[in-house]
Structures are given as structure tokens and as C-alpha cells.
Design a protein around this motif. Structure first.
Motif, PDB file in Angstrom:
ATOM      1  N   UNK A  20       0.847  -1.204   0.000  1.00  0.00           N
ATOM      2  CA  UNK A  20       0.000   0.000   0.000  1.00  0.00           C
ATOM      3  C   UNK A  20       0.876   1.245   0.000  1.00  0.00           C
ATOM      4  N   UNK A  21       1.925   1.258   0.809  1.00  0.00           N
ATOM      5  CA  UNK A  21       2.835   2.397   0.851  1.00  0.00           C
ATOM      6  C   UNK A  21       3.499   2.611  -0.505  1.00  0.00           C
ATOM      7  N   UNK A  22       3.951   1.535  -1.130  1.00  0.00           N
ATOM      8  CA  UNK A  22       4.586   1.643  -2.443  1.00  0.00           C
ATOM      9  C   UNK A  22       3.599   2.155  -3.482  1.00  0.00           C
ATOM     10  N   UNK A  23       2.352   1.702  -3.453  1.00  0.00           N
ATOM     11  CA  UNK A  23       1.338   2.144  -4.403  1.00  0.00           C
ATOM     12  C   UNK A  23       1.085   3.639  -4.256  1.00  0.00           C
ATOM     13  N   UNK A  24       0.922   4.128  -3.016  1.00  0.00           N
ATOM     14  CA  UNK A  24       0.668   5.557  -2.780  1.00  0.00           C
ATOM     15  C   UNK A  24       1.869   6.387  -3.225  1.00  0.00           C
ATOM     16  N   UNK A  25       3.066   5.911  -2.878  1.00  0.00           N
ATOM     17  CA  UNK A  25       4.278   6.655  -3.254  1.00  0.00           C
ATOM     18  C   UNK A  25       4.426   6.726  -4.772  1.00  0.00           C
ATOM     19  N   UNK A  26       4.114   5.653  -5.464  1.00  0.00           N
ATOM     20  CA  UNK A  26       4.232   5.599  -6.918  1.00  0.00           C
ATOM     21  C   UNK A  26       3.190   6.504  -7.583  1.00  0.00           C
ATOM     22  N   UNK A  27       1.999   6.608  -7.024  1.00  0.00           N
ATOM     23  CA  UNK A  27       0.947   7.453  -7.599  1.00  0.00           C
ATOM     24  C   UNK A  27       1.235   8.935  -7.420  1.00  0.00           C
ATOM     25  N   UNK A  28       2.026   9.310  -6.436  1.00  0.00           N
ATOM     26  CA  UNK A  28       2.306  10.725  -6.196  1.00  0.00           C
ATOM     27  C   UNK A  28       3.377  11.278  -7.116  1.00  0.00           C
ATOM     28  N   UNK A  29       4.149  10.421  -7.786  1.00  0.00           N
ATOM     29  CA  UNK A  29       5.149  10.910  -8.721  1.00  0.00           C
ATOM     30  C   UNK A  29       4.448  11.585  -9.885  1.00  0.00           C
ATOM     31  N   UNK A  30       5.072  12.603 -10.406  1.00  0.00           N
ATOM     32  CA  UNK A  30       4.488  13.323 -11.546  1.00  0.00           C
ATOM     33  C   UNK A  30       4.494  12.402 -12.770  1.00  0.00           C
ATOM     34  N   UNK A  31       3.401  12.363 -13.501  1.00  0.00           N
ATOM     35  CA  UNK A  31       3.389  11.527 -14.705  1.00  0.00           C
ATOM     36  C   UNK A  31       4.382  12.079 -15.735  1.00  0.00           C
ATOM     37  N   UNK A  32       4.958  11.187 -16.476  1.00  0.00           N
ATOM     38  CA  UNK A  32       5.935  11.598 -17.479  1.00  0.00           C
ATOM     39  C   UNK A  32       5.241  12.362 -18.599  1.00  0.00           C
ATOM     40  N   UNK A  33       5.878  13.460 -19.017  1.00  0.00           N
ATOM     41  CA  UNK A  33       5.307  14.241 -20.121  1.00  0.00           C
ATOM     42  C   UNK A  33       5.722  13.610 -21.446  1.00  0.00           C
ATOM     43  N   UNK A  34       4.873  13.738 -22.413  1.00  0.00           N
ATOM     44  CA  UNK A  34       5.214  13.253 -23.748  1.00  0.00           C
ATOM     45  C   UNK A  34       6.300  14.139 -24.319  1.00  0.00           C
ATOM     46  N   UNK A  35       7.248  13.535 -24.976  1.00  0.00           N
ATOM     47  CA  UNK A  35       8.362  14.278 -25.556  1.00  0.00           C
ATOM     48  C   UNK A  35       7.870  15.079 -26.752  1.00  0.00           C
ATOM     49  N   UNK A  36       8.342  16.315 -26.842  1.00  0.00           N
ATOM     50  CA  UNK A  36       7.972  17.128 -27.991  1.00  0.00           C
ATOM     51  C   UNK A  36       8.629  16.562 -29.236  1.00  0.00           C
ATOM     52  N   UNK A  37       7.833  16.398 -30.289  1.00  0.00           N
ATOM     53  CA  UNK A  37       8.315  15.806 -31.526  1.00  0.00           C
ATOM     54  C   UNK A  37       8.483  16.904 -32.565  1.00  0.00           C
ATOM     55  N   UNK A  38       9.650  16.949 -33.160  1.00  0.00           N
ATOM     56  CA  UNK A  38       9.923  17.930 -34.210  1.00  0.00           C
ATOM     57  C   UNK A  38       9.235  17.479 -35.491  1.00  0.00           C
ATOM     58  N   UNK A  39       8.568  18.376 -36.192  1.00  0.00           N
ATOM     59  CA  UNK A  39       7.882  17.993 -37.433  1.00  0.00           C
ATOM     60  C   UNK A  39       8.865  17.434 -38.458  1.00  0.00           C
ATOM     61  N   UNK A  40       8.386  16.486 -39.237  1.00  0.00           N
ATOM     62  CA  UNK A  40       9.213  15.837 -40.234  1.00  0.00           C
ATOM     63  C   UNK A  40       9.642  16.794 -41.332  1.00  0.00           C
ATOM     64  N   UNK A  41       8.839  17.816 -41.575  1.00  0.00           N
ATOM     65  CA  UNK A  41       9.174  18.755 -42.643  1.00  0.00           C
ATOM     66  C   UNK A  41      10.477  19.500 -42.363  1.00  0.00           C
ATOM     67  N   UNK A  42      10.845  19.674 -41.101  1.00  0.00           N
ATOM     68  CA  UNK A  42      12.111  20.332 -40.785  1.00  0.00           C
ATOM     69  C   UNK A  42      13.309  19.452 -41.122  1.00  0.00           C
ATOM     70  N   UNK A  43      13.124  18.139 -41.032  1.00  0.00           N
ATOM     71  CA  UNK A  43      14.214  17.234 -41.365  1.00  0.00           C
ATOM     72  C   UNK A  43      14.359  17.046 -42.870  1.00  0.00           C
ATOM     73  N   UNK A  44      13.308  17.209 -43.607  1.00  0.00           N
ATOM     74  CA  UNK A  44      13.327  16.929 -45.038  1.00  0.00           C
ATOM     75  C   UNK A  44      13.962  18.026 -45.874  1.00  0.00           C
TER      76      UNK A  44
END
Length: 143
Positions: A13-37
Motif C-alpha cells: 500500500x505504501x509503495x502504491x501511494x508513493x508511486x501514484x504521487x510521482x508526476x506523470x511523465x510528459x510526452x516528448x515534444x516531436x519535431x515535425x518531419x518537414x524540418x528534417x526533409x
């Protein structure tokens, strides 16, 4: 034994509560493909480059049809006899020309006589039959 079981439940129970309080990971910003092309838009296949009228070194490269892929020589002889009955000019390809196995080279003139329907009929007649369209003289320039 009961105390050990209760201790494990409390720790879970302690591990579950501690794990839920961590900030969720943000999605990485993806550079548009047109900049690479930007610098890669001029990449073309060799077959597309020849179609634009730019034939390198002034030599027209002909493409031949390779039929075969058989593991035994008897099958390739039967295929060559079948093609000669269809009035298609085919010659034995060098061993390393189209890959492993035995292959026949069909010239561009003979290739016009073989359509998709004829290739399908040949594939039904010869189980291991494969076909490839490649340069007749190979990729490397002759020096």
C-alpha cells in the motif's frame, strides 16, 4: 506469520501511494518531419533519375528480367525449353548475377513477350520460380 503478511500488505500500500504521487511523465515534444526533409528532398531512386533524361556517363543501362532461383539445374533447363517454346529468348545467367541458385536472363526484347499473365502461369508450372528485374550488366561500371 500473520505479522509478516500484514507487513507485506502495508508495504505494498505504501509503495502504491508513493508511486501514484510521482508526476506523470510528459510526452516528448516531436519535431515535425518537414524540418528534417529540407536538405533531403532531392534524393531520388536510380530508376527515377534515368527517367528524367539524365543518363549518367552517356550510357543507357538496359534492364533485364531474371527468371529462376532453382536449386537444381534440371528445372532451369526445363524452364529454358518452355520459354523457347513461347519464342522468348533466354540465356543462362552467371552464377552470381542474380543471387543464389540457377537463373535465366530474359533480354528486353523477350521481356515484352512475357506479361503478368504468362509469369503467373509459369509460376504455377514451376513451383520455385522467382523473377527479378535488374540491370543487365550489373551495378558497378566496367573499367
Amino acid at each position: 506469520m500473520r505479522w509478516l503478511f500484514l507487513l507485506l500488505i502495508v508495504l505494498n500500500v505504501f509503495y502504491y501511494v508513493w508511486h501514484q504521487q510521482e508526476a506523470p511523465l510528459r510526452a516528448k515534444d516531436v519535431t515535425p518531419l518537414s524540418l528534417y526533409r529540407g536538405s533531403q528532398q532531392d534524393i531520388r531512386l536510380l530508376s527515377e533519375a534515368a527517367g528524367n533524361g539524365r543518363i549518367e556517363e552517356g550510357v543507357a543501362r538496359q534492364q533485364c528480367l531474371f527468371l529462376g532461383g532453382f536449386s537444381d539445374e534440371d528445372s532451369i533447363i526445363r524452364l529454358q525449353q518452355r520459354l523457347s517454346a513461347m519464342k522468348v529468348n533466354a540465356q543462362s545467367a552467371p552464377k552470381d548475377a542474380a543471387g543464389s541458385g540457377f537463373w535465366l536472363t530474359v533480354t528486353p526484347e523477350g521481356q515484352r513477350l512475357l506479361g503478368d499473365q504468362q509469369l503467373q502461369n509459369l509460376s504455377k508450372e514451376f513451383n520455385e520460380l522467382k523473377h527479378k528485374i535488374m540491370l543487365c550488366e550489373g551495378v558497378a561500371p566496367a573499367e
